[in-house]
Design a protein around this motif. Structure first.
Motif, PDB file in Angstrom:
ATOM      1  N   GLN A  71      -2.993  36.923 -25.995  1.00  0.00           N
ATOM      2  CA  GLN A  71      -4.208  37.224 -26.755  1.00  0.00           C
ATOM      3  C   GLN A  71      -3.868  38.147 -27.911  1.00  0.00           C
ATOM      4  O   GLN A  71      -2.845  38.847 -27.890  1.00  0.00           O
ATOM      5  CB  GLN A  71      -5.259  37.876 -25.861  1.00  0.00           C
ATOM      6  CG  GLN A  71      -4.836  39.181 -25.238  1.00  0.00           C
ATOM      7  CD  GLN A  71      -5.885  39.752 -24.309  1.00  0.00           C
ATOM      8  OE1 GLN A  71      -7.079  39.563 -24.525  1.00  0.00           O
ATOM      9  NE2 GLN A  71      -5.463  40.462 -23.274  1.00  0.00           N
ATOM     10  N   GLN A  72      -4.723  38.138 -28.923  1.00  0.00           N
ATOM     11  CA  GLN A  72      -4.517  39.025 -30.059  1.00  0.00           C
ATOM     12  C   GLN A  72      -4.809  40.458 -29.634  1.00  0.00           C
ATOM     13  O   GLN A  72      -5.850  40.742 -29.048  1.00  0.00           O
ATOM     14  CB  GLN A  72      -5.423  38.615 -31.224  1.00  0.00           C
ATOM     15  CG  GLN A  72      -5.173  39.422 -32.482  1.00  0.00           C
ATOM     16  CD  GLN A  72      -5.806  38.768 -33.710  1.00  0.00           C
ATOM     17  OE1 GLN A  72      -6.015  37.575 -33.747  1.00  0.00           O
ATOM     18  NE2 GLN A  72      -6.093  39.582 -34.715  1.00  0.00           N
ATOM     19  N   VAL A  73      -3.875  41.363 -29.942  1.00  0.00           N
ATOM     20  CA  VAL A  73      -4.015  42.751 -29.508  1.00  0.00           C
ATOM     21  C   VAL A  73      -4.173  43.707 -30.688  1.00  0.00           C
ATOM     22  O   VAL A  73      -4.471  44.894 -30.487  1.00  0.00           O
ATOM     23  CB  VAL A  73      -2.805  43.183 -28.649  1.00  0.00           C
ATOM     24  CG1 VAL A  73      -2.783  42.402 -27.347  1.00  0.00           C
ATOM     25  CG2 VAL A  73      -1.490  43.011 -29.403  1.00  0.00           C
ATOM     26  N   ALA A  74      -3.975  43.197 -31.899  1.00  0.00           N
ATOM     27  CA  ALA A  74      -4.114  44.050 -33.086  1.00  0.00           C
ATOM     28  C   ALA A  74      -4.306  43.154 -34.299  1.00  0.00           C
ATOM     29  O   ALA A  74      -3.912  41.975 -34.282  1.00  0.00           O
ATOM     30  CB  ALA A  74      -2.876  44.940 -33.269  1.00  0.00           C
ATOM     31  N   PRO A  75      -4.919  43.669 -35.356  1.00  0.00           N
ATOM     32  CA  PRO A  75      -5.082  42.868 -36.577  1.00  0.00           C
ATOM     33  C   PRO A  75      -3.724  42.467 -37.140  1.00  0.00           C
ATOM     34  O   PRO A  75      -2.688  43.013 -36.794  1.00  0.00           O
ATOM     35  CB  PRO A  75      -5.835  43.821 -37.519  1.00  0.00           C
ATOM     36  CG  PRO A  75      -6.447  44.863 -36.639  1.00  0.00           C
ATOM     37  CD  PRO A  75      -5.516  45.013 -35.477  1.00  0.00           C
TER      38      PRO A  75
END
Length: 706
Positions: A71-75
């Motif tokens: 999953q995306q954890v930071a921009p």
């Protein structure tokens, strides 16, 4: 709204596009991780990863378990991956963590970190997203090694018991692309924390267990390298679509070769473009049911047009991988997958489309394409194309008896006779631009019992289509079909070209089209690809002395047929009884053949046509087994005619039941005949049953399972 400039195609991609005649188009790959694709990634329980080890080899692996696996954890397209993994034998794990398995965090500059390609995949929904980025950080915490595993490790490397561990990986994604759902076989993924990986083999020459593992696979993942990035993607098909090419030359290096067909895709050819740039690839072949996994790395070669079709059947595009290193690990996957046996395709790309799906197999899967060097020995239970049966098949493997002619040879439909609601007899006349090829003194174009390969592509091929949910198998259909020739060869004359007959059941796109054609002369003309096949009756031995003739039983060829499986017989029995030759044998004649034929009452019209046109002696030895209900038989005019022939003591015998074992064993018990050769032309299920009934006897059959 974000705007971006399309990424350029690299040199290898441009080259494969030209070779495959793909029209120019922009690269649809996003130069970032879009929010839409990031959301799809977070719903997937599985991710395949590719990277390069310190020896420059490309490897691929697949991790899976509980959602989200990533999953995306930071921009900025930064994603985190968390999974239980094989900490001992997974080559991607070893390459990423450099052997550190104590939980220490490994950090990299996001601009220079290891290249990692990924494929987030949710097989249950047939959804996949391609990813590329670089490793920023990661850690691996391996479980404690069991005492027995420690002792085993000192004994041998193969058979060594490994450890699982918890892996964390942070990637900065700079490329992403959503892919289509074709060829994705549905499976529900669940974590399996009790995995105990064991290194079964690390030989580049695959052993029998590893070969069986490959031939049972219905999916694998492949990683490849471009000039500045990497690619990871999925390949799927019916179980057995990947073939192992046996090494027949002992002087060659002892390694195995894999071949797989490249099915019609989205015409991007990113994997093949990378192979054009760098032939080094890595693939992982998982068995999601038992957790065994095969890791392979090697050099790939792209086969196009004739180079492909001479290696693997019915393929104009294929890949051949020469393995340079391998690891076959038993129980190596800390997750499992079960087929989704439902009737609804909930693909994220086509959420409203419904199909009839068996055990989650993709409706786009074509039939298995075997290597031309192998003959299939097991039935193809995954065939989605019902047009293939004992008389109409996909193009079979070439053999020493196959002979092909000029592509200008065509067949013109001159007559069609509907025998049953679904079976039609067609008569064709051959034509050639080279009229000298039909000289009356020419050698026969085909031998009795052979097939003809007809090419319907000019009429039915509609050009490239990305998706076709109404006819999914049409995307990989070459529209070439083979039919057993159901007539005796007659040489051409000065005024008449050779003619032939086929009998076909109306069950698929080709035969349905053929059944609708007009038989007025010249209206329907079809290309001829060639003739082939080896299903011939052997000569029946003839007693050489008067004493032997008086004391011997009549020798027969027994022919067991089901439905239109009778057709190989029709082109082989002559109109006159066989006569002895100088060596004491005879050519097969109608008096040499005992026929046991089973068919449904709905096809009784075929039986009447065969009996009416068959030589008289063959009628004297035909046992007809007719299945179906009495309601269907009552009032059937064709059945009445056949019963009349039976009552005239013609020798035709009709039984209203299935063929049984006793029908075969009773033949020789009477003492009147001796079955010299048993021949079969039936569906695989009945063929297997008959072979069990005739255990210990030689049975000859044409294999139509390919």
């Amino acid at each position: 709204m974000a705007f971006y400039q399309a990424l350029p195609w690299h040199e290898g991609e441009d080259k494969i596009h030209k070779l495959t005649r793909v029209p120019p188009a922009d690269n649809p790959t996003h130069p970032m991780l879009s929010s839409f694709l990031a959301k799809r990634v977070s719903t997937s329980p599985t991710i395949a990863l590719g990277t390069i080890d310190d020896q420059g080899r490309v490897w691929c692996t697949v991790w899976g378990g509980d959602v989200p696996i990533a999953q995306q954890v930071a921009p900025g397209g930064i994603i985190g991956v968390r999974s239980q993994v094989d900490a001992s034998f997974d080559p991607v794990v070893q390459a990423l963590y450099s052997g550190k398995d104590d939980g220490e965090v490994v950090r990299h500059d996001p601009n220079t970190g290891k290249m990692v390609s990924g494929l987030s995949i949710k097989l249950e929904d047939r959804d996949r997203v391609k990813l590329f980025g670089r490793m920023m950080a990661g850690s691996l915490s391996a479980d404690e090694r069991a005492p027995e595993a420690t002792e085993q490790a000192h004994v041998e490397s193969e058979g060594q018991i490994g450890r699982t561990g918890n892996a964390q990986l942070v990637l900065q994604i700079t490329q992403s692309l959503g892919n289509c759902p074709k060829y994705l076989n549905k499976k529900t993924i669940k974590s399996y924390p009790d995995a105990k990986p064991r290194l079964a083999s690390e030989s580049a020459l695959l052993n029998e267990e590893a070969v069986a593992h490959v031939h049972n696979a219905d999916l694998f993942f492949v990683a490849s390298r471009g000039p500045e990035d990497m690619d990871c993607n999925y390949r799927g098909g019916p179980p057995g679509f990947v073939r192992v090419q046996r090494n027949q030359d002992p002087s060659q290096p002892q390694s195995s070769v894999l071949v797989w067909p490249e099915y019609s895709g989205n015409n991007l050819y990113q994997t093949l473009g990378n192979i054009m740039h760098d032939p080094k690839v890595g693939i992982v072949i998982p068995n999601l049911e038992n957790g065994n996994v095969l890791y392979l790395t090697g050099h790939a070669e792209i086969l196009i047009d004739k180079a492909a079709s001479t290696i693997i059947q019915k393929s104009k595009l294929a890949v051949r991988l020469t393995i340079t290193a391998a690891r076959f690990v038993q129980d190596g996957l800390p997750f499992r997958g079960e087929p989704c046996a439902d009737n609804k395709d909930v693909s994220s790309s086509h959420p409203t489309t419904t199909h009839s799906i068996t055990d989650g197999q993709s409706p786009y899967n074509p039939r298995i394409r075997y290597l031309t060097s192998e003959l299939p020995s097991t039935p193809d239970k995954t065939n989605p194309n019902p047009e293939s049966n004992s008389n109409s098949t996909s193009t079979p493997p070439p053999d020493e008896h196959r002979h092909f002619h000029s592509p200008t040879l065509t067949a013109t439909l001159t007559k069609k006779t509907k025998l049953t609601p679904t079976i039609t007899k067609y008569r064709f006349s051959l034509h050639s631009s080279n009229h000298a090829s039909f000289d009356p003194s020419m050698s026969p174009l085909w031998q009795p019992g052979q097939y003809i390969a007809l090419d319907f592509s000019d009429e039915l091929y509609m050009g490239y289509t990305h998706m076709n949910d109404n006819e999914p198998t049409s995307l990989n259909d070459d529209f070439i079909r083979t039919f057993t020739i159901a007539s005796i060869y007659t040489p051409p004359t000065a005024n008449a070209a050779p003619e032939f007959e086929i009998v076909a059941r109306n069950v698929g796109v080709v035969t349905k089209w053929l059944s609708c054609q007009n038989d007025r002369s010249g209206m329907t003309r079809i290309g001829v690809s060639g003739f082939g096949g080896t299903f011939r009756f052997e000569k029946v031995a003839v007693a050489s002395t008067e004493e032997e003739q008086q004391g011997s039983r009549k020798k027969k060829n027994a022919f067991i047929a089901a439905g239109i499986g009778i057709t190989p017989l029709l082109g082989q029995v002559s109109a006159t009884p066989s006569s002895a030759s100088e060596n004491g044998a005879s050519e097969p004649g109608d008096d040499d053949v005992l026929v046991l034929w089973t068919l449904n009452i709905a096809d009784i019209g075929l039986a009447l046509d065969v009996v009416n046109s068959a030589p008289g002696a063959m009628k004297r030895d035909m046992r007809l087994f007719v299945t179906g209900t009495e309601t269907q038989a009552k009032g059937n005019e064709n059945m009445k005619v056949l019963r009349g022939l039976e009552e005239q003591a013609s020798g035709l015998r009709i039984a209203r039941r299935r063929l049984m074992k006793e029908d075969l064993t009773a033949l020789e018990k009477s003492g009147e005949i001796e079955v010299q050769n048993w021949h079969l032309c039936t569906a695989p299920t009945l063929r297997k049953q008959v072979q069990e009934w005739l255990d210990g006897k030689t049975v000859v059959f044409e294999n139509f399972d390919y």
